[in-house]
Write a protein that holds these residues in place. Structure first.
Motif, short mmCIF file in Angstrom:
data_model
loop_
_atom_site.label_atom_id
_atom_site.label_comp_id
_atom_site.label_asym_id
_atom_site.label_seq_id
_atom_site.Cartn_x
_atom_site.Cartn_y
_atom_site.Cartn_z
N ARG A 215 0.83 -1.20 0.00
CA ARG A 215 0.00 0.00 0.00
C ARG A 215 0.88 1.26 0.00
O ARG A 215 0.60 2.23 -0.72
CB ARG A 215 -0.92 0.00 1.24
N HIS A 216 1.96 1.26 0.78
CA HIS A 216 2.81 2.44 0.84
C HIS A 216 3.75 2.51 -0.36
O HIS A 216 4.04 3.61 -0.85
CB HIS A 216 3.55 2.48 2.17
N ASP A 217 4.21 1.35 -0.83
CA ASP A 217 5.04 1.34 -2.04
C ASP A 217 4.29 1.91 -3.24
O ASP A 217 4.87 2.54 -4.12
CB ASP A 217 5.48 -0.10 -2.38
N ALA A 218 2.97 1.66 -3.29
CA ALA A 218 2.17 2.05 -4.46
C ALA A 218 1.66 3.48 -4.36
O ALA A 218 0.99 3.96 -5.27
CB ALA A 218 0.98 1.09 -4.63
N ASP A 219 1.98 4.16 -3.28
CA ASP A 219 1.47 5.53 -3.07
C ASP A 219 2.41 6.53 -3.77
O ASP A 219 3.61 6.55 -3.50
CB ASP A 219 1.40 5.82 -1.56
N SER A 220 1.84 7.36 -4.65
CA SER A 220 2.67 8.28 -5.44
C SER A 220 3.39 9.31 -4.56
O SER A 220 4.38 9.90 -4.97
CB SER A 220 1.80 9.01 -6.46
N ARG A 221 2.92 9.51 -3.33
CA ARG A 221 3.57 10.51 -2.45
C ARG A 221 4.74 9.92 -1.68
O ARG A 221 5.47 10.63 -1.01
CB ARG A 221 2.54 11.04 -1.42
N ASP A 222 4.87 8.58 -1.75
CA ASP A 222 5.86 7.91 -0.90
C ASP A 222 7.22 7.82 -1.58
O ASP A 222 7.31 7.63 -2.80
CB ASP A 222 5.36 6.50 -0.57
N HIS A 223 8.28 7.93 -0.79
CA HIS A 223 9.64 7.77 -1.31
C HIS A 223 10.42 6.77 -0.45
O HIS A 223 11.63 6.87 -0.33
CB HIS A 223 10.36 9.13 -1.35
N GLY A 224 9.72 5.83 0.15
CA GLY A 224 10.36 4.93 1.10
C GLY A 224 10.57 3.51 0.61
O GLY A 224 10.86 2.62 1.41
N GLN A 225 10.42 3.29 -0.70
CA GLN A 225 10.52 1.91 -1.21
C GLN A 225 11.86 1.27 -0.88
O GLN A 225 11.91 0.10 -0.50
CB GLN A 225 10.31 1.89 -2.72
N ALA A 226 12.94 2.06 -1.01
CA ALA A 226 14.28 1.49 -0.78
C ALA A 226 14.41 1.01 0.67
O ALA A 226 15.01 -0.03 0.93
CB ALA A 226 15.35 2.54 -1.09
N GLY A 227 13.79 1.72 1.59
CA GLY A 227 13.87 1.35 3.00
C GLY A 227 13.09 0.09 3.33
O GLY A 227 13.34 -0.56 4.35
N ARG A 228 12.12 -0.26 2.48
CA ARG A 228 11.29 -1.46 2.73
C ARG A 228 11.85 -2.69 2.03
O ARG A 228 11.35 -3.79 2.23
CB ARG A 228 9.86 -1.22 2.26
N ARG A 229 12.89 -2.48 1.19
CA ARG A 229 13.37 -3.60 0.37
C ARG A 229 13.87 -4.76 1.19
O ARG A 229 13.60 -5.92 0.88
CB ARG A 229 14.48 -3.11 -0.56
N ALA A 230 14.63 -4.46 2.25
CA ALA A 230 15.25 -5.55 3.02
C ALA A 230 14.17 -6.49 3.55
O ALA A 230 14.30 -7.72 3.44
CB ALA A 230 16.08 -4.97 4.16
N ALA A 231 13.09 -5.94 4.11
CA ALA A 231 12.02 -6.78 4.64
C ALA A 231 11.28 -7.51 3.52
O ALA A 231 10.89 -8.67 3.67
CB ALA A 231 11.04 -5.92 5.44
N ARG A 232 11.10 -6.81 2.39
CA ARG A 232 10.39 -7.42 1.26
C ARG A 232 11.15 -8.62 0.69
O ARG A 232 10.56 -9.66 0.42
CB ARG A 232 10.20 -6.36 0.16
N ASP A 233 12.48 -8.46 0.53
CA ASP A 233 13.29 -9.48 -0.15
C ASP A 233 13.78 -10.58 0.80
O ASP A 233 14.31 -11.58 0.33
CB ASP A 233 14.50 -8.82 -0.83
#
Lengths: 131, 253
Positions: free
Chosen positions: B185-203
């Motif tokens: 939900r937060h990765d897909a939000d156009s206002r968000d710039h935090g994808q890189a910070g979530r990568r470790a948990a995602r991968d």
């Protein structure tokens, strides 16, 4: 703080708890059937290389009643595999199109089935007329 | 057909004072066609057996407190009408895969511990010249951009999806459907710039790749969140980043 005493239930026989779990296991098991079919074709290729006698033995095996029955099972597995794979396809690919104009699941299903039909017909045509 | 006068409700009970002996208890509850299953539980608590323990709050499927297994399926008890369960019996168990504290009350601490790992909050753009020039500028978003994450934002943390996920039951380290849907939900939000910070948990091993797409989470979700879609779309993003990192080693942040 001491943790509260709790009761942890096990997972024994979890697939019996819901038909959805059995459908999932069936879907996954179809991959095994399709893998086995690929090995059978590979064995056929090996027999073709080995010579006419080996080839005829392999041909006799796959055209025997047991061989035909196994192929019917594999065909049924392939149908389940394809149906469930295309059904889940929209979940596994990134959103297509632009924001506000995303491709609907139905369009992805239709596209997948159309591509599958095209490939099947193409292969059939090549087998009948091309080879 | 005339309505029955009562409906039989069977509850799997467990008390920490007698931990070795969970037991089934049956209650004949007065039947009303417009009553919810939660109201039936409240009738038991008020009139029949004050020791029965369960969580509830809003009574309208928005607080996510009253989840339990109803005839083997995770449900919100306030979201089911007795008339759809009649003539019964209705078998109630605590939500599957979670430790039981007492009767229908489960310990949701594991989920609460996992929530911080997925970074379920908007990360603003890094300090840029434009941002410095207008620090108070609002982050605007079109309705079309909002549509890309809106369904994932409807999660009420009721945990029905965790009870529907055998992967979570078999491997409790798995971050699980709701947490990973909140990540998406937060990765897909156009206002968000935090994808890189979530990568470790995602991968990680406990991230999206632990999902085997059983898909039952989506079927039981009372809010139409579709966690299966959220998680599996993030697998594509995870694979894409893996490949690009291999091809362009300097890309990793």
């Amino acid at each position: 703080m001491t943790p509260l005493p709790t009761w942890q239930r096990g997972m024994r026989g979890w697939w019996r708890r819901d038909p959805a779990f059995r459908r999932y296991l069936l879907r996954e098991a179809t991959s095994v059937a399709i893998g086995a079919y690929a090995l059978m074709l590979l064995a056929g290729l090996g027999c073709l290389v080995a010579g006419p006698a080996a080839w005829q033995r392999w041909e006799g095996l796959i055209l025997s009643p047991v061989g035909l029955l196994l192929q019917a099972v594999v065909f049924a597995a392939a149908v389940i595999h394809a149906v469930s794979w295309f059904r889940l396809m929209p979940l596994t690919i990134p959103p297509l199109g632009r924001p506000g104009r995303r491709l609907a699941d139905g369009a992805i299903h239709a596209g997948a089935w159309a591509a599958s039909a095209l490939c099947s017909l193409g292969l059939l045509g090549w087998l009948v007329y091309g080879a | 057909m005339t309505d029955p006068e009562t409906i039989l409700i069977e509850v799997l009970r467990w008390h920490p004072d007698t931990p070795e002996a969970p037991w089934w208890q049956s209650y004949e509850v007065p039947y009303r066609a417009d009553a919810t299953l939660l109201e039936a539980l409240q009738t038991i608590k008020d009139d029949l057996d004050g020791t029965l323990t369960f969580r509830w709050s809003c009574r309208m499927a928005i607080c996510g407190s009253c989840g339990c297994m109803v005839n083997g399926r995770p449900e919100l008890s306030c979201h089911l009408l007795l008339r759809d369960l009649a003539p019964g019996p209705v078998r109630l168990e605590p939500l599957a895969h979670f430790p039981v504290i007492r009767d229908l009350v489960i310990d949701q601490q594991d989920f609460l511990d996992k929530l911080p790992a997925v970074g379920a909050y908007l990360v603003p753009a890094e300090e840029t010249e434009a941002a410095a020039a207008a620090p108070a500028a609002p982050s605007r978003q079109t309705p079309a951009q909002m549509a890309d994450y809106y369904q994932y934002a409807q999660c009420i943390n009721c945990l029905l999806c965790y009870s529907a996920c055998p992967q979570y039951g078999l491997k409790p380290d798995f971050l699980g459907p709701a947490a990973l849907a909140l990540m998406a939900r937060h990765d897909a939000d156009s206002r968000d710039h935090g994808q890189a910070g979530r990568r470790a948990a995602r991968d990680a091993d406990t991230g999206v790749w632990d999902c085997t797409l059983v898909g039952h989470c989506t079927e039981v979700c009372p809010q139409g969140v579709d966690p299966a879609r959220a998680i599996n779309r993030n697998k594509t993003a995870s694979a894409r980043d893996y490949v690009f990192d291999l091809l362009l080693p300097g890309r990793r942040r």
